[in-house]
Design a protein around this motif. Structure first.
Motif, PDB file in Angstrom:
ATOM      1  N   MET A   1       8.519  -5.289   0.428  1.00  0.00           N
ATOM      2  CA  MET A   1       7.769  -6.254  -0.350  1.00  0.00           C
ATOM      3  C   MET A   1       7.068  -5.507  -1.481  1.00  0.00           C
ATOM      4  O   MET A   1       6.628  -4.383  -1.300  1.00  0.00           O
ATOM      5  CB  MET A   1       6.718  -6.954   0.515  1.00  0.00           C
ATOM      6  CG  MET A   1       7.188  -7.584   1.791  1.00  0.00           C
ATOM      7  SD  MET A   1       7.625  -9.306   1.729  1.00  0.00           S
ATOM      8  CE  MET A   1       6.317 -10.100   0.922  1.00  0.00           C
ATOM      9  N   GLN A   2       6.952  -6.172  -2.593  1.00  0.00           N
ATOM     10  CA  GLN A   2       6.199  -5.612  -3.704  1.00  0.00           C
ATOM     11  C   GLN A   2       5.014  -6.512  -4.010  1.00  0.00           C
ATOM     12  O   GLN A   2       5.141  -7.735  -4.029  1.00  0.00           O
ATOM     13  CB  GLN A   2       7.067  -5.473  -4.954  1.00  0.00           C
ATOM     14  CG  GLN A   2       7.956  -4.261  -4.924  1.00  0.00           C
ATOM     15  CD  GLN A   2       8.584  -4.017  -6.272  1.00  0.00           C
ATOM     16  OE1 GLN A   2       8.892  -4.955  -6.991  1.00  0.00           O
ATOM     17  NE2 GLN A   2       8.773  -2.758  -6.610  1.00  0.00           N
ATOM     18  N   ILE A   3       3.887  -5.877  -4.268  1.00  0.00           N
ATOM     19  CA  ILE A   3       2.667  -6.608  -4.602  1.00  0.00           C
ATOM     20  C   ILE A   3       2.220  -6.127  -5.974  1.00  0.00           C
ATOM     21  O   ILE A   3       2.053  -4.923  -6.206  1.00  0.00           O
ATOM     22  CB  ILE A   3       1.561  -6.368  -3.557  1.00  0.00           C
ATOM     23  CG1 ILE A   3       2.051  -6.850  -2.185  1.00  0.00           C
ATOM     24  CG2 ILE A   3       0.285  -7.077  -3.969  1.00  0.00           C
ATOM     25  CD1 ILE A   3       1.114  -6.547  -1.060  1.00  0.00           C
ATOM     26  N   PHE A   4       2.060  -7.062  -6.895  1.00  0.00           N
ATOM     27  CA  PHE A   4       1.602  -6.770  -8.246  1.00  0.00           C
ATOM     28  C   PHE A   4       0.152  -7.229  -8.372  1.00  0.00           C
ATOM     29  O   PHE A   4      -0.173  -8.350  -7.986  1.00  0.00           O
ATOM     30  CB  PHE A   4       2.448  -7.521  -9.282  1.00  0.00           C
ATOM     31  CG  PHE A   4       3.883  -7.086  -9.317  1.00  0.00           C
ATOM     32  CD1 PHE A   4       4.302  -6.145 -10.225  1.00  0.00           C
ATOM     33  CD2 PHE A   4       4.799  -7.629  -8.431  1.00  0.00           C
ATOM     34  CE1 PHE A   4       5.625  -5.744 -10.259  1.00  0.00           C
ATOM     35  CE2 PHE A   4       6.118  -7.238  -8.453  1.00  0.00           C
ATOM     36  CZ  PHE A   4       6.539  -6.289  -9.370  1.00  0.00           C
ATOM     37  N   ALA A  27       3.901   4.293  -1.848  1.00  0.00           N
ATOM     38  CA  ALA A  27       4.683   3.792  -2.986  1.00  0.00           C
ATOM     39  C   ALA A  27       3.783   2.931  -3.870  1.00  0.00           C
ATOM     40  O   ALA A  27       3.818   1.706  -3.836  1.00  0.00           O
ATOM     41  CB  ALA A  27       5.884   3.005  -2.496  1.00  0.00           C
ATOM     42  N   ILE A  28       2.943   3.607  -4.673  1.00  0.00           N
ATOM     43  CA  ILE A  28       1.988   2.924  -5.549  1.00  0.00           C
ATOM     44  C   ILE A  28       2.271   3.356  -6.972  1.00  0.00           C
ATOM     45  O   ILE A  28       2.410   4.551  -7.258  1.00  0.00           O
ATOM     46  CB  ILE A  28       0.539   3.289  -5.167  1.00  0.00           C
ATOM     47  CG1 ILE A  28       0.263   2.935  -3.707  1.00  0.00           C
ATOM     48  CG2 ILE A  28      -0.448   2.587  -6.090  1.00  0.00           C
ATOM     49  CD1 ILE A  28      -1.022   3.511  -3.177  1.00  0.00           C
ATOM     50  N   TYR A  29       2.358   2.396  -7.853  1.00  0.00           N
ATOM     51  CA  TYR A  29       2.636   2.679  -9.258  1.00  0.00           C
ATOM     52  C   TYR A  29       1.587   1.960 -10.103  1.00  0.00           C
ATOM     53  O   TYR A  29       1.446   0.744 -10.015  1.00  0.00           O
ATOM     54  CB  TYR A  29       4.053   2.199  -9.613  1.00  0.00           C
ATOM     55  CG  TYR A  29       4.537   2.623 -10.962  1.00  0.00           C
ATOM     56  CD1 TYR A  29       4.702   3.964 -11.281  1.00  0.00           C
ATOM     57  CD2 TYR A  29       4.841   1.675 -11.930  1.00  0.00           C
ATOM     58  CE1 TYR A  29       5.160   4.349 -12.523  1.00  0.00           C
ATOM     59  CE2 TYR A  29       5.296   2.043 -13.173  1.00  0.00           C
ATOM     60  CZ  TYR A  29       5.457   3.389 -13.457  1.00  0.00           C
ATOM     61  OH  TYR A  29       5.907   3.772 -14.691  1.00  0.00           O
ATOM     62  N   VAL A 126       2.494  -2.131  -5.789  1.00  0.00           N
ATOM     63  CA  VAL A 126       2.475  -1.512  -4.468  1.00  0.00           C
ATOM     64  C   VAL A 126       3.704  -1.996  -3.708  1.00  0.00           C
ATOM     65  O   VAL A 126       3.925  -3.197  -3.564  1.00  0.00           O
ATOM     66  CB  VAL A 126       1.194  -1.891  -3.688  1.00  0.00           C
ATOM     67  CG1 VAL A 126       1.193  -1.238  -2.324  1.00  0.00           C
ATOM     68  CG2 VAL A 126      -0.040  -1.521  -4.477  1.00  0.00           C
ATOM     69  N   THR A 127       4.499  -1.047  -3.218  1.00  0.00           N
ATOM     70  CA  THR A 127       5.657  -1.380  -2.397  1.00  0.00           C
ATOM     71  C   THR A 127       5.308  -1.061  -0.949  1.00  0.00           C
ATOM     72  O   THR A 127       4.896   0.061  -0.642  1.00  0.00           O
ATOM     73  CB  THR A 127       6.889  -0.573  -2.837  1.00  0.00           C
ATOM     74  OG1 THR A 127       7.120  -0.806  -4.235  1.00  0.00           O
ATOM     75  CG2 THR A 127       8.116  -0.987  -2.053  1.00  0.00           C
ATOM     76  N   CYS A 128       5.462  -2.070  -0.076  1.00  0.00           N
ATOM     77  CA  CYS A 128       5.083  -1.877   1.330  1.00  0.00           C
ATOM     78  C   CYS A 128       5.983  -2.721   2.226  1.00  0.00           C
ATOM     79  O   CYS A 128       6.792  -3.507   1.747  1.00  0.00           O
ATOM     80  CB  CYS A 128       3.620  -2.241   1.540  1.00  0.00           C
ATOM     81  SG  CYS A 128       3.246  -3.977   1.238  1.00  0.00           S
ATOM     82  N   GLU A 129       5.805  -2.543   3.514  1.00  0.00           N
ATOM     83  CA  GLU A 129       6.544  -3.333   4.508  1.00  0.00           C
ATOM     84  C   GLU A 129       5.906  -4.727   4.605  1.00  0.00           C
ATOM     85  O   GLU A 129       4.752  -4.925   4.238  1.00  0.00           O
ATOM     86  CB  GLU A 129       6.503  -2.640   5.864  1.00  0.00           C
ATOM     87  CG  GLU A 129       7.150  -1.275   5.881  1.00  0.00           C
ATOM     88  CD  GLU A 129       8.627  -1.320   5.551  1.00  0.00           C
ATOM     89  OE1 GLU A 129       9.316  -2.287   5.968  1.00  0.00           O
ATOM     90  OE2 GLU A 129       9.100  -0.408   4.857  1.00  0.00           O
ATOM     91  N   ALA A 130       6.639  -5.664   5.159  1.00  0.00           N
ATOM     92  CA  ALA A 130       6.162  -7.047   5.257  1.00  0.00           C
ATOM     93  C   ALA A 130       4.923  -7.164   6.147  1.00  0.00           C
ATOM     94  O   ALA A 130       4.054  -7.995   5.888  1.00  0.00           O
ATOM     95  CB  ALA A 130       7.275  -7.940   5.787  1.00  0.00           C
ATOM     96  N   ALA A 149       0.185 -10.986  -7.147  1.00  0.00           N
ATOM     97  CA  ALA A 149       1.430 -11.682  -6.892  1.00  0.00           C
ATOM     98  C   ALA A 149       2.237 -10.883  -5.879  1.00  0.00           C
ATOM     99  O   ALA A 149       2.286  -9.654  -5.943  1.00  0.00           O
ATOM    100  CB  ALA A 149       2.244 -11.854  -8.178  1.00  0.00           C
ATOM    101  N   ILE A 150       2.882 -11.584  -4.950  1.00  0.00           N
ATOM    102  CA  ILE A 150       3.676 -10.950  -3.912  1.00  0.00           C
ATOM    103  C   ILE A 150       5.118 -11.398  -4.069  1.00  0.00           C
ATOM    104  O   ILE A 150       5.393 -12.590  -4.204  1.00  0.00           O
ATOM    105  CB  ILE A 150       3.153 -11.333  -2.513  1.00  0.00           C
ATOM    106  CG1 ILE A 150       1.698 -10.905  -2.350  1.00  0.00           C
ATOM    107  CG2 ILE A 150       4.027 -10.719  -1.426  1.00  0.00           C
ATOM    108  CD1 ILE A 150       1.052 -11.394  -1.079  1.00  0.00           C
ATOM    109  N   THR A 151       6.043 -10.406  -4.082  1.00  0.00           N
ATOM    110  CA  THR A 151       7.473 -10.712  -4.185  1.00  0.00           C
ATOM    111  C   THR A 151       8.203 -10.050  -3.032  1.00  0.00           C
ATOM    112  O   THR A 151       7.737  -9.103  -2.437  1.00  0.00           O
ATOM    113  CB  THR A 151       8.064 -10.202  -5.521  1.00  0.00           C
ATOM    114  OG1 THR A 151       7.921  -8.791  -5.564  1.00  0.00           O
ATOM    115  CG2 THR A 151       7.373 -10.837  -6.698  1.00  0.00           C
TER     116      THR A 151
END
Length: 152
Positions: A1-4, A27-29, A126-130, A149-151
């Motif tokens: 999952m990615q969170i913006f 995994a943070i950008y 931020v890329t993380c697990e569900a 926002a969550i994708t």
């Protein structure tokens, strides 16, 4: 999952990143956005409009003073047509001048704010697990995120 998430650039961004890293999310950008360096264009085109108009007040005052001029023109020398046109022209010029002055005052105010050091925004991805989504979301909201926002 990615969170913006978007933040104003402040210490809260750094604290949020540190807290996310402590939770095991690596995994943070973070991307800082640049501030506008040039003035926006003054006149609108058919494809781009910013909602600011210089002639709206001019048209309203042209209508009002044109009506007054035409009604007074029945008494004044020259007639209602001439005085209606004169009133419309004077009203349009006064209204356009008022709009121009308001624009100049707002532009000066905005330039003063930029000189004071208006901060830009930061986009945090931020890329993380569900199963970590709710933890990340809570951390970002707690550290004053402007939007989220969550994708998948």
């Amino acid at each position: 999952m990615q969170i913006f998430a978007t933040f104003e650039y402040s210490n809260f961004v750094e604290i949020a990143i540190t807290e996310l890293e402590q939770k095991g999310i690596t995994a943070i950008y973070a991307v800082p956005l640049d501030l506008r360096k040039k003035e926006p264009r003054l006149l609108d085109s058919i494809h781009r409009a910013d909602g600011m108009s210089f002639i709206d007040k001019g048209m309203i005052l042209a209508f009002m003073l044109g009506t007054i001029g035409a009604s007074k023109g029945f008494v004044w020398r020259g007639g209602p047509i001439i005085w209606g046109i004169v009133g419309s022209l004077v009203g349009f010029l006064i209204g356009s001048a008022i709009s121009w002055l308001i624009y100049l005052l707002k532009r000066d105010k905005n330039q003063r704010q930029l000189k004071k050091g208006k901060v830009s925004e930061v986009v945090l991805i931020v890329t993380c697990e569900a199963d970590q989504t709710s933890v990340v979301e809570d951390i970002l909201w707690d550290h004053k995120a402007l939007g989220l926002a969550i994708t998948n």
